[in-house]
Write an enzyme that holds these catalytic residues in place. Structure first.
Site, PDB file in Angstrom:
ATOM      1  N   SER A 133       0.853  -1.191   0.000  1.00  0.00           N
ATOM      2  CA  SER A 133       0.000   0.000   0.000  1.00  0.00           C
ATOM      3  C   SER A 133       0.888   1.239   0.000  1.00  0.00           C
ATOM      4  CB  SER A 133      -0.879   0.013   1.259  1.00  0.00           C
ATOM      5  OG  SER A 133      -1.485   1.274   1.469  1.00  0.00           O
ATOM      6  N   TYR A 146      -1.292  -0.535  10.558  1.00  0.00           N
ATOM      7  CA  TYR A 146      -1.392  -0.833   9.125  1.00  0.00           C
ATOM      8  C   TYR A 146      -0.151  -0.355   8.373  1.00  0.00           C
ATOM      9  CZ  TYR A 146      -3.521  -1.189   4.483  1.00  0.00           C
ATOM     10  OH  TYR A 146      -3.800  -1.520   3.176  1.00  0.00           O
ATOM     11  N   LYS A 150       2.625  -2.672   6.271  1.00  0.00           N
ATOM     12  CA  LYS A 150       2.931  -2.534   4.849  1.00  0.00           C
ATOM     13  C   LYS A 150       4.408  -2.191   4.627  1.00  0.00           C
ATOM     14  CE  LYS A 150      -1.119  -3.651   3.427  1.00  0.00           C
ATOM     15  NZ  LYS A 150      -1.311  -4.967   2.776  1.00  0.00           N
TER      16      LYS A 150
END
Length: 241
Positions: A133, A146, A150
């Protein structure tokens, strides 16, 4: 791009980018083995494109390893499964951080290891694409777990590319920006939320799932034979601004 005669494993295939990737692979001749937590989603995918489904909670390391073994043999792998738990950093709790890492990073490492060991044992080449991402590059508020996952996935991709390349296994990752999955569309199409992000996107729109899936298929294909160890943004130029 034809994938006739090849078998592809896709994690997170029940919805969103994973679902569209599985559909396109099947449309272009691949036999697809789909991993998802939702048996209902897997049944729908099997009915739509004939994919073989394996239901598994990727937060469970042992179950993940068993499911990956059940999916073999295969030639291609897409690690697309991912979750997000939104928490301000000062309020982030251990359990949510660990679960995000388990699904987003550890599961990808486990499935890739099982998949790559089998290819090496059989002396066969292959390709892996990890779905990262733009959160790997940017520190979005409330996305600590998150973003960390990533960033870790991109680091894992580089190590895998380095170690597996000599065995004929290419590894890359893609870094989508905002992608209009069914759930994301509800949030990001609201002008008050999506407007500022859209204004920073030079191409003037957010990605559709097919925009990302097509790049994943390219990186899996022989056309990308000299691409390895890279993280390719699919963000409409968002990171360039």
């Amino acid at each position: 791009m034809s994938f006739e005669g090849r078998t592809a494993i896709v994690t997170g295939a029940g919805k969103g980018i994973g679902r569209r990737t599985a559909e396109l692979l099947a449309e272009r001749g691949a036999r697809v083995v789909a991993l998802s937590r939702s048996a209902e989603d897997l049944a729908a995918l099997e009915q739509a494109v004939g994919a073989r489904g394996i239901a598994v909670d990727l937060a469970d390391a042992a179950a993940t390893r068993a499911a990956a073994g059940e999916a073999l043999p295969a030639d291609l792998l897409v690690n697309c499964a991912g979750i997000n738990i939104l928490e301000p950093f000062l309020e982030m709790n251990d359990e949510s951080f660990d679960r995000v890492q388990a699904v987003n990073v550890r599961a990808a490492a486990i499935v890739s290891q099982v998949f790559a060991r089998d290819l090496v044992r059989r002396g066969q080449p292959g390709a892996i694409v990890n779905v990262s991402s733009i959160s790997s590059f940017l520190g979005f508020r409330d996305h600590a777990a998150y973003c960390a996952s990533k960033g870790a996935m991109d680091g894992l991709t580089r190590v895998m590319a380095n170690e597996l390349g000599p065995h004929g296994i290419r590894v890359n990752s893609v870094a989508p920006g905002i992608t209009l999955t069914d759930l994301a569309r509800v949030a990001w199409e609201a002008p008050e939320k999506g407007g500022p992000m859209l204004a920073r996107t030079p191409v003037g729109r957010f990605a559709e799932t097919a925009d990302v899936a097509e790049v994943i298929l390219f990186l899996l294909s022989d056309a990308a034979a000299m691409i390895a160890g890279t993280t390719l943004p699919i963000d409409g130029g968002f990171l360039a601004v």
